[in-house]
Design a protein around this motif. Structure first.
Motif, PDB file in Angstrom:
ATOM      1  N   ARG A 354       0.844  -1.194   0.000  1.00  0.00           N
ATOM      2  CA  ARG A 354       0.000   0.000   0.000  1.00  0.00           C
ATOM      3  C   ARG A 354       0.878   1.242   0.000  1.00  0.00           C
ATOM      4  O   ARG A 354       1.822   1.365   0.783  1.00  0.00           O
ATOM      5  CB  ARG A 354      -0.909   0.011   1.224  1.00  0.00           C
ATOM      6  CG  ARG A 354      -1.822   1.236   1.313  1.00  0.00           C
ATOM      7  CD  ARG A 354      -2.711   1.152   2.556  1.00  0.00           C
ATOM      8  NE  ARG A 354      -3.512   2.351   2.721  1.00  0.00           N
ATOM      9  CZ  ARG A 354      -3.089   3.468   3.317  1.00  0.00           C
ATOM     10  NH1 ARG A 354      -1.849   3.525   3.791  1.00  0.00           N
ATOM     11  NH2 ARG A 354      -3.878   4.503   3.424  1.00  0.00           N
ATOM     12  N   SER A 355       0.549   2.170  -0.890  1.00  0.00           N
ATOM     13  CA  SER A 355       1.319   3.408  -1.017  1.00  0.00           C
ATOM     14  C   SER A 355       0.368   4.600  -0.979  1.00  0.00           C
ATOM     15  O   SER A 355      -0.646   4.615  -1.690  1.00  0.00           O
ATOM     16  CB  SER A 355       2.104   3.414  -2.331  1.00  0.00           C
ATOM     17  OG  SER A 355       2.746   4.662  -2.530  1.00  0.00           O
ATOM     18  N   GLU A 356       0.681   5.565  -0.143  1.00  0.00           N
ATOM     19  CA  GLU A 356      -0.085   6.812  -0.089  1.00  0.00           C
ATOM     20  C   GLU A 356       0.860   7.968  -0.397  1.00  0.00           C
ATOM     21  O   GLU A 356       1.825   8.208   0.331  1.00  0.00           O
ATOM     22  CB  GLU A 356      -0.750   7.000   1.270  1.00  0.00           C
ATOM     23  CG  GLU A 356      -1.594   8.259   1.343  1.00  0.00           C
ATOM     24  CD  GLU A 356      -2.474   8.320   2.587  1.00  0.00           C
ATOM     25  OE1 GLU A 356      -3.156   9.347   2.778  1.00  0.00           O
ATOM     26  OE2 GLU A 356      -2.478   7.336   3.355  1.00  0.00           O
ATOM     27  N   ALA A 357       0.574   8.654  -1.508  1.00  0.00           N
ATOM     28  CA  ALA A 357       1.450   9.730  -1.955  1.00  0.00           C
ATOM     29  C   ALA A 357       0.603  10.770  -2.697  1.00  0.00           C
ATOM     30  O   ALA A 357      -0.630  10.762  -2.614  1.00  0.00           O
ATOM     31  CB  ALA A 357       2.547   9.165  -2.868  1.00  0.00           C
ATOM     32  N   THR A 358       1.259  11.665  -3.403  1.00  0.00           N
ATOM     33  CA  THR A 358       0.566  12.645  -4.231  1.00  0.00           C
ATOM     34  C   THR A 358       0.848  12.353  -5.694  1.00  0.00           C
ATOM     35  O   THR A 358       1.940  11.928  -6.063  1.00  0.00           O
ATOM     36  CB  THR A 358       1.008  14.074  -3.887  1.00  0.00           C
ATOM     37  OG1 THR A 358       2.431  14.184  -4.055  1.00  0.00           O
ATOM     38  CG2 THR A 358       0.641  14.429  -2.455  1.00  0.00           C
ATOM     39  N   LEU A 359      -0.166  12.561  -6.509  1.00  0.00           N
ATOM     40  CA  LEU A 359      -0.050  12.366  -7.943  1.00  0.00           C
ATOM     41  C   LEU A 359      -0.640  13.586  -8.627  1.00  0.00           C
ATOM     42  O   LEU A 359      -1.844  13.839  -8.539  1.00  0.00           O
ATOM     43  CB  LEU A 359      -0.798  11.093  -8.365  1.00  0.00           C
ATOM     44  CG  LEU A 359      -0.759  10.741  -9.853  1.00  0.00           C
ATOM     45  CD1 LEU A 359       0.670  10.457 -10.294  1.00  0.00           C
ATOM     46  CD2 LEU A 359      -1.646   9.530 -10.135  1.00  0.00           C
ATOM     47  N   GLY A 360       0.210  14.361  -9.284  1.00  0.00           N
ATOM     48  CA  GLY A 360      -0.252  15.595  -9.913  1.00  0.00           C
ATOM     49  C   GLY A 360      -0.798  16.577  -8.904  1.00  0.00           C
ATOM     50  O   GLY A 360      -1.732  17.325  -9.216  1.00  0.00           O
ATOM     51  N   HIS A 362      -2.419  15.764  -6.221  1.00  0.00           N
ATOM     52  CA  HIS A 362      -3.609  15.217  -5.577  1.00  0.00           C
ATOM     53  C   HIS A 362      -3.242  13.990  -4.749  1.00  0.00           C
ATOM     54  O   HIS A 362      -2.323  13.244  -5.100  1.00  0.00           O
ATOM     55  CB  HIS A 362      -4.655  14.828  -6.617  1.00  0.00           C
ATOM     56  CG  HIS A 362      -5.196  15.977  -7.410  1.00  0.00           C
ATOM     57  ND1 HIS A 362      -6.361  16.634  -7.078  1.00  0.00           N
ATOM     58  CD2 HIS A 362      -4.713  16.596  -8.522  1.00  0.00           C
ATOM     59  CE1 HIS A 362      -6.589  17.599  -7.950  1.00  0.00           C
ATOM     60  NE2 HIS A 362      -5.604  17.594  -8.842  1.00  0.00           N
ATOM     61  N   ARG A 363      -3.983  13.781  -3.684  1.00  0.00           N
ATOM     62  CA  ARG A 363      -3.776  12.605  -2.841  1.00  0.00           C
ATOM     63  C   ARG A 363      -4.101  11.347  -3.641  1.00  0.00           C
ATOM     64  O   ARG A 363      -5.099  11.288  -4.350  1.00  0.00           O
ATOM     65  CB  ARG A 363      -4.673  12.688  -1.610  1.00  0.00           C
ATOM     66  CG  ARG A 363      -4.483  11.540  -0.628  1.00  0.00           C
ATOM     67  CD  ARG A 363      -5.520  11.624   0.484  1.00  0.00           C
ATOM     68  NE  ARG A 363      -5.339  10.565   1.464  1.00  0.00           N
ATOM     69  CZ  ARG A 363      -6.247  10.249   2.392  1.00  0.00           C
ATOM     70  NH1 ARG A 363      -7.393  10.926   2.450  1.00  0.00           N
ATOM     71  NH2 ARG A 363      -6.018   9.284   3.262  1.00  0.00           N
ATOM     72  N   ASN A 364      -3.247  10.318  -3.488  1.00  0.00           N
ATOM     73  CA  ASN A 364      -3.444   9.084  -4.230  1.00  0.00           C
ATOM     74  C   ASN A 364      -3.043   7.905  -3.345  1.00  0.00           C
ATOM     75  O   ASN A 364      -1.972   7.895  -2.739  1.00  0.00           O
ATOM     76  CB  ASN A 364      -2.594   9.077  -5.505  1.00  0.00           C
ATOM     77  CG  ASN A 364      -2.979   7.938  -6.432  1.00  0.00           C
ATOM     78  OD1 ASN A 364      -3.998   8.002  -7.112  1.00  0.00           O
ATOM     79  ND2 ASN A 364      -2.163   6.905  -6.466  1.00  0.00           N
ATOM     80  N   LEU A 414     -10.722  15.898  -5.845  1.00  0.00           N
ATOM     81  CA  LEU A 414     -10.868  17.013  -4.921  1.00  0.00           C
ATOM     82  C   LEU A 414     -10.454  16.528  -3.535  1.00  0.00           C
ATOM     83  O   LEU A 414     -10.269  15.329  -3.320  1.00  0.00           O
ATOM     84  CB  LEU A 414     -12.321  17.515  -4.884  1.00  0.00           C
ATOM     85  CG  LEU A 414     -12.895  18.055  -6.206  1.00  0.00           C
ATOM     86  CD1 LEU A 414     -14.377  18.383  -6.044  1.00  0.00           C
ATOM     87  CD2 LEU A 414     -12.122  19.285  -6.673  1.00  0.00           C
ATOM     88  N   GLU A 415     -10.322  17.436  -2.616  1.00  0.00           N
ATOM     89  CA  GLU A 415      -9.867  17.051  -1.279  1.00  0.00           C
ATOM     90  C   GLU A 415     -10.800  16.045  -0.632  1.00  0.00           C
ATOM     91  O   GLU A 415     -10.372  15.190   0.152  1.00  0.00           O
ATOM     92  CB  GLU A 415      -9.756  18.300  -0.398  1.00  0.00           C
ATOM     93  CG  GLU A 415      -9.179  18.012   0.985  1.00  0.00           C
ATOM     94  CD  GLU A 415      -9.021  19.269   1.824  1.00  0.00           C
ATOM     95  OE1 GLU A 415      -8.688  19.139   3.007  1.00  0.00           O
ATOM     96  OE2 GLU A 415      -9.227  20.374   1.272  1.00  0.00           O
ATOM     97  N   ASP A 416     -12.090  16.107  -0.976  1.00  0.00           N
ATOM     98  CA  ASP A 416     -13.066  15.222  -0.348  1.00  0.00           C
ATOM     99  C   ASP A 416     -13.780  14.302  -1.332  1.00  0.00           C
ATOM    100  O   ASP A 416     -14.782  13.692  -0.996  1.00  0.00           O
ATOM    101  CB  ASP A 416     -14.100  16.047   0.423  1.00  0.00           C
ATOM    102  CG  ASP A 416     -14.750  17.125  -0.431  1.00  0.00           C
ATOM    103  OD1 ASP A 416     -14.446  17.179  -1.643  1.00  0.00           O
ATOM    104  OD2 ASP A 416     -15.559  17.911   0.099  1.00  0.00           O
ATOM    105  N   VAL A 417     -13.283  14.204  -2.563  1.00  0.00           N
ATOM    106  CA  VAL A 417     -13.894  13.340  -3.572  1.00  0.00           C
ATOM    107  C   VAL A 417     -12.822  12.437  -4.173  1.00  0.00           C
ATOM    108  O   VAL A 417     -11.817  12.921  -4.705  1.00  0.00           O
ATOM    109  CB  VAL A 417     -14.576  14.151  -4.693  1.00  0.00           C
ATOM    110  CG1 VAL A 417     -15.154  13.206  -5.746  1.00  0.00           C
ATOM    111  CG2 VAL A 417     -15.678  15.040  -4.120  1.00  0.00           C
TER     112      VAL A 417
END
Length: 503
Positions: A354-360, A362-364, A414-417
């Motif tokens: 599992r990886s949590e990072a930013t892509l462009g 945006h949270r990914n 979006l931050e919440d979508v």
């Protein structure tokens, strides 16, 4: 009490504000200093189940209830958490007792600890054993490789909490069966409610149960062990049940980013089967058993043992990898129309990244996993002589393998979508060898790729809107492929379904 305290705090705050305003209106030079008012409370999690305001934090290998809530809240579908405290003060004997109020889960007792379990219609026509669901303990499967399982092996008292992944949300463990997955999470030396615990219960119809557990954490090593002995005479004749279940784990933290945990699970379950009655019999003599069941002394007895390992590594920057394996042996001694004596080994490997990072910008969140399982059952049938083995009537070997690969990505436009996409591939193999009549031998492969797509919108605090569409693909178990009455391979198509979900 929590609601009253919040209301009282709000009322006091409003009163204090009004007093302060009045004081300034009468005399600007005079100020009134009031004591600080602190209003404490907690935000309810949208997941069903939790009632306690705090839970012990988990570890890398075994998340606590809070961590599990956080992960499940990111799924674009219906999921549930059932903490053990929800049924800790009741006689939780089987799946019906712990799942009865979980939305979307149908659990009804059949005989003793045997329960008909279905999620969203999975295996609804099956009145024995189980299909259409992944049953796990700490991520270690209870199912054989063909998908069959016995509920009696699961002891509700050894759970810290129960995670219910309905339908396509079972992708968390690589499952896209119609029902999904149910994971029993056991405590560790860090999360157990007490270092030592003894529980004694007794009641009508010869009911008695003794449960004990111990937990310790010393330095970087922790240990948890629990055992339950249960005896039930039963309301009906031919319904006696006795069982002994053990579950233990020992974990070691190498450092803050590396942890391994070993498991040992053992079950001895003996259960008589009283059978079904006619309407007139159930109304006039509900305590009686079916005469045929008594004559054949019908039972379902299980012996099983499993050892497993799960290791977790925090790679930093939001990357975590889990991997491990398991091996075990199971025997089913099942006097019914014949005496079914099925036994054999099982084994498997699993991994999840599992990886949590930013892509462009945006949270990914990206998840990639795999699971391999194998089981081989030496299936023998004997003439039933009052519950004992008579002459050999049938003999064969049932071999099953499964290889599952899955991936899921959550991209927050979006931050919440979040937009969610997933894919699961499965390669299953079933082989049956008839020792007495080789002409009835056969084998078959089941291969498929199943997609999933969804959307998740956290439109306000503590509330979500979600939707998803999932394709499911479920190969048949040997209970369908090798029907006991004819004991030959019967080619069948897998179950296929497409599920739409909005909530």
């Amino acid at each position: 009490m929590k609601t009253l305290s919040v209301l009282s705090g709000a009322a006091l705050a409003a009163l204090a504000s009004g007093l302060s305003f009045a004081a300034h209106a009468q005399e600007e030079e005079q100020s009134i200093e009031l004591p600080e008012i602190l209003v404490e409370g907690r935000m309810e999690n949208p997941l069903s189940g939790p009632t306690s305001p705090s839970y012990a934090a988990g570890t890398l290998t075994v998340p606590g209830v809070g961590e599990a809530q956080e992960e499940l809240s990111r799924m674009p579908g219906a999921v549930s958490i059932v903490p053990a405290e929800n049924y800790a003060d009741t006689y939780a004997h089987d799946f019906e007792d712990v799942m009865d109020f979980t939305p979307g889960v149908y659990a009804r007792k059949r005989f003793g600890a045997e329960v008909r379990l279905s999620v969203r219609g999975s295996g609804l026509s099956r009145s024995f054993h189980m299909r259409g669901l992944e049953i796990l303990q700490d991520g270690v499967p209870y199912n054989l490789a063909d998908g069959a399982a016995d509920f009696q092996e699961v002891d509700p008292l050894i759970a810290q909490h129960i995670e219910v992944y309905k339908g396509g949300n079972g992708l968390r463990f690589g499952s896209v069966t119609l029902g999904g997955a149910i994971n029993f999470v056991t405590p560790t030396g860090y999360t157990a409610e007490a270092e030592n615990l003894v529980r004694i219960e007794g009641g009508s119809y010869g009911t008695a149960r003794l449960h004990s557990q111990t937990a310790r954490a010393q330095g970087k090593t922790d240990i948890f062990a629990a055992m339950t002995g249960n005896y039930v005479e039963g309301f009906r004749k031919q319904e006696q049940e006795q069982s002994f279940r053990f579950s233990g784990n020992i974990g070691h933290r190498f450092n803050d980013r590396a942890e391994t945990r070993f498991y040992l699970i053992s079950n001895t379950v003996d259960q008589e089967l009283p059978g079904t009655l006619t309407l007139a019999q159930s109304e006039n003599a509900p305590e009686m058993a079916n005469p045929g069941n008594i004559a054949l002394n019908q039972q379902r007895n299980v012996r099983s043992i499993r050892v497993a390992n799960k290791t977790a590594l925090d790679l930093g920057d939001g990357d975590v990898i889990e991997f491990g394996g398991y091996a075990g042996y199971k025997r089913l001694y099942h006097p019914i129309f014949r005496v079914l004596d099925y036994r054999g080994p099982l084994a498997g490997l699993f991994t999840r990244y599992r990886s949590e990072a930013t892509l462009g910008g945006h949270r990914n969140i990206f998840t990639l996993g795999g699971d391999f399982s194998w089981s081989e059952v030496d299936a023998k049938q004997y003439t039933n002589v009052s519950g004992s083995r008579g002459a050999l009537a049938a003999s064969g070997t049932q071999t099953a393998t499964n290889l599952k690969l899955y991936a899921e990505n959550q991209f927050y436009v979006l931050e919440d979508v979040a937009l969610v996409g997933g894919l699961q591939g499965i390669m299953s193999y079933r082989k049956f060898e008839n020792d007495i009549t080789p002409a009835r031998n056969d084998r078959e492969d089941f291969n498929s790729v199943s997609p999933r797509a969804g959307v998740l919108w956290d439109f306000i605090d503590n509330a979500q809107v979600y939707g998803n569409v999932t394709r499911s693909y479920e190969p048949p178990t040997f209970s369908e492929l090798v029907q006991a009455t004819v004991f030959q391979f019967v080619p069948l198509d897998p179950q296929r379904a497409v599920t739409f979900e909005v909530g």
